[in-house]
Design an enzyme around this catalytic site. Structure first.
Site, short mmCIF file in Angstrom:
data_model
loop_
_atom_site.label_atom_id
_atom_site.label_comp_id
_atom_site.label_asym_id
_atom_site.label_seq_id
_atom_site.Cartn_x
_atom_site.Cartn_y
_atom_site.Cartn_z
N ASP A 128 -0.11 8.76 1.73
CA ASP A 128 0.27 10.16 1.55
C ASP A 128 1.63 10.39 0.89
O ASP A 128 2.62 9.74 1.26
CB ASP A 128 0.39 10.86 2.92
N GLN A 188 4.11 7.37 1.97
CA GLN A 188 3.79 6.44 3.04
C GLN A 188 3.67 5.06 2.44
O GLN A 188 2.84 4.84 1.53
CB GLN A 188 2.46 6.84 3.69
N LEU A 232 0.81 -1.22 0.00
CA LEU A 232 0.00 0.00 0.00
C LEU A 232 0.84 1.27 0.00
O LEU A 232 1.86 1.35 0.67
CB LEU A 232 -0.92 -0.01 1.23
N LEU A 233 0.38 2.22 -0.77
CA LEU A 233 0.94 3.58 -0.78
C LEU A 233 -0.14 4.50 -0.24
O LEU A 233 -1.31 4.33 -0.58
CB LEU A 233 1.30 3.93 -2.23
N GLU A 293 -6.06 16.33 9.14
CA GLU A 293 -4.82 15.68 8.76
C GLU A 293 -4.11 16.50 7.69
O GLU A 293 -4.74 17.25 6.95
CB GLU A 293 -5.10 14.27 8.21
C1 FRU Z 1 -3.43 10.57 6.18
C2 FRU Z 1 -2.72 9.86 7.31
C3 FRU Z 1 -1.85 10.82 8.09
C4 FRU Z 1 -0.83 9.90 8.69
C5 FRU Z 1 -0.63 8.88 7.60
C6 FRU Z 1 -0.37 7.49 8.09
O1 FRU Z 1 -3.79 9.72 5.16
O2 FRU Z 1 -3.65 9.21 8.15
O3 FRU Z 1 -2.55 11.59 9.01
O4 FRU Z 1 0.36 10.55 9.01
O5 FRU Z 1 -1.80 8.88 6.83
O6 FRU Z 1 -0.03 6.65 7.04
#
Ligand code: FRU
Length: 494
Positions: A47, A63, A44-45, A222
């Site tokens: 942010d 991420q 999974l990808l 976020e």
């Molecule tokens: C947003 C989020 C962020 C967090 C990250 C975790 O999509 O929930 O708030 O840092 O993803 O992967």
């Protein structure tokens, strides 16, 4: 397969290299793969992180959870580029391998400081009762892309903020560094953006919550981002549980922006006479990251995917992608989003599209478009019709762009377009356009991703869609002859 907590949080070292190779080989078989956007090689990808310019390259991280299409133990995956279009993958960069990020190296930002790339991100630590302790952490990347984590957290959770305290964006403004961080107020459980100031990136002083609206922002904000376009401040953010009265949206969570008139960061003030708007008028855009680049421009890149929503590619061992990079400008207080220049370098086999005096109700525009293309169209004023993208002559399914240039509406419809998903959140999105005016569309199709730039970038509409392999066509359906002109290009892979 059931993903237990134990599996999601298993340390990276406990997965064998062989397993990872198998996961990658499996994802590679997916028919939904993208050709010219960033996608994960497995798992999974989410942010985009650390979008920046450093040492002669554009950098972006994302991420990552490489071991399955689920939200597991997160790390940062690194890519760099010379032109914001062709990206070179450099592998996992920030791993959850220290006390403070043992339960995830969450989102953050990066900025060049004294010849190094200074990274700020959220580390999650969970105790034996699974209570989350978020820390805002620092790391430094050198010219060889080697990252060294700073030994101590830079900012700890203040008492008025709950465990939802993450996604620091570091900026330089006037004479100091500022950090904005997504937060939930502990007492009211409301979504906030909290602001810090630092002279030296060692000591950070809390300024307090950023005062940018009187409206209810739900229970959490976020990924806040602050950029300055022609000196005008623009705030991007992702409120969760926001009232529809603040800004109408259809996705589970919106990605919003607010154009400001001025900021006084020292006083925690962001003054605006504008409305909160959706950063994208389609589906699936979230956690966009924008920054003021050294070339004087402002660029943004988004996660194309949404939290808490399942997507069909999950079954093929991978999830989500990043959007193309967009350049942001302002005109009359309105945000414009445009493809970057180098996107045009991907084009080949261009062909003009014109209206043959149309008597048929369906006019074929491209008989065999393939899965990777850009098509630009200008549709005349006062016409109604449907542009069928990714039209499959066998199943008659397509991704529909329904236009009415008389009344002034544009609808993106993925109702009848392969596998259905996220159907709790409507399968159409409608945006207003200027009535009685010509409509300009710049459409990018990358297999299972569609990005549309409307009227020179007044807004974008983005959507994932998941169709079975087959012949792909583009056609135009209308009850009357529709006047238009345009160009079609195939797009090469990066
Ligand atoms: C947003 C989020 C962020 C967090 C990250 C975790 O999509 O929930 O708030 O840092 O993803 O992967």
């Amino acid at each position: 397969m059931e993903w237990t907590r134990e599996m999601r949080y298993r340390s990276y070292g406990d997965w064998s290299a062989q397993t990872l190779l198998e996961l990658q080989a499996n994802a590679l078989k997916s028919t939904f793969k993208l050709g010219y956007h960033i996608m994960p090689s497995s798992g999974l990808l989410n942010d985009p992180n650390g979008f920046s310019y450093y040492n002669g390259y554009w950098h972006v991280f994302y991420q990552a959870y490489p071991f399955g299409a689920v939200h597991g133990l997160k790390s940062w995956f690194h890519l760099r580029s010379k032109d914001l279009v062709n990206w070179e993958p450099l592998g996992l960069a920030l791993k959850p391998d220290c006390k403070y990020d043992s339960h995830g190296a969450y989102s953050g930002s990066a900025k060049e400081v004294n010849g190094k790339l200074f990274i700020m991100y959220t580390g999650n630590e969970r105790d034996e009762n699974w209570v989350r302790h978020p820390h805002q952490l620092g790391a430094v990347m050198d010219e060889n892309n080697q990252i060294t984590k700073l030994p101590q957290p830079l900012i700890e959770q203040p008492k008025e903020v709950s465990e939802h305290f993450r996604d620091p964006q570091l900026i330089w403004h006037r004479d100091a560094y500022y950090v904005i961080i997504g937060a939930q107020d502990e007492a009211t459980k409301k979504g906030k953006i909290i602001l810090y100031k630092s002279k030296d990136l060692e000591k950070f002083t809390e300024i307090g919550y950023l005062d940018f609206t009187d409206q209810d922002m739900g229970y959490m904000i976020e990924c806040p981002n602050l950029v300055f376009i022609d000196d005008q401040p623009v705030l991007l953010f992702c409120p969760q549980g926001m009232a529809q009265s603040a800004c109408a949206y259809d996705d589970i969570y919106p990605n919003c922006y607010l154009v400001g008139d001025k900021v006084r960061l020292d006083a925690g003030k962001f003054e605006s006479s504008h409305q909160i708007k959706n950063f994208d008028e389609g589906f699936d855009v979230y956690a966009s990251q924008a920054f003021n680049a050294p070339d004087g421009k402002v660029y943004a890149i988004s996660w194309v995917g949404l939290p808490d929503v399942d997507y069909p590619s999950d079954n093929e061992g991978w999830a989500h992608c990043l959007s193309q990079v967009k350049e942001l400008t302002l005109k009359d207080g309105q945000l414009y989003l445009r493809p970057v220049k180098a996107m045009a370098d991907l084009r080949y086999d261009g062909q003009p599209l014109t209206a043959t005096p149309a008597i048929q109700q369906v006019q074929e525009l491209v008989a065999d478009s393939g899965n990777q293309y850009e098509v630009k169209l200008t549709l005349a004023a006062n016409q109604q019709g449907t542009l069928n993208l990714a039209y499959d002559p066998q199943t008659k399914q397509s991704l529909k762009v329904i236009f009415d240039t008389e009344a002034g509406t544009l609808t993106l419809d993925r109702t009848d377009c392969g596998q259905s998903f996220a159907t709790d959140y409507k399968t159409t999105r409608t945006a207003e356009i200027k009535p009685h005016a010509a409509l300009d569309l710049d459409i990018f199709i990358d297999n299972s991703l569609c990005e549309i730039f409307v009227n020179g970038g007044q807004f974008t509409m983005t959507s994932r869609f998941f169709m079975e392999p087959g012949v792909r066509q583009i056609n135009l359906k209308a009850d009357q002859a529709v006047a238009f002109r345009g160009t079609f290009w195939k797009m090469r892979s990066i």
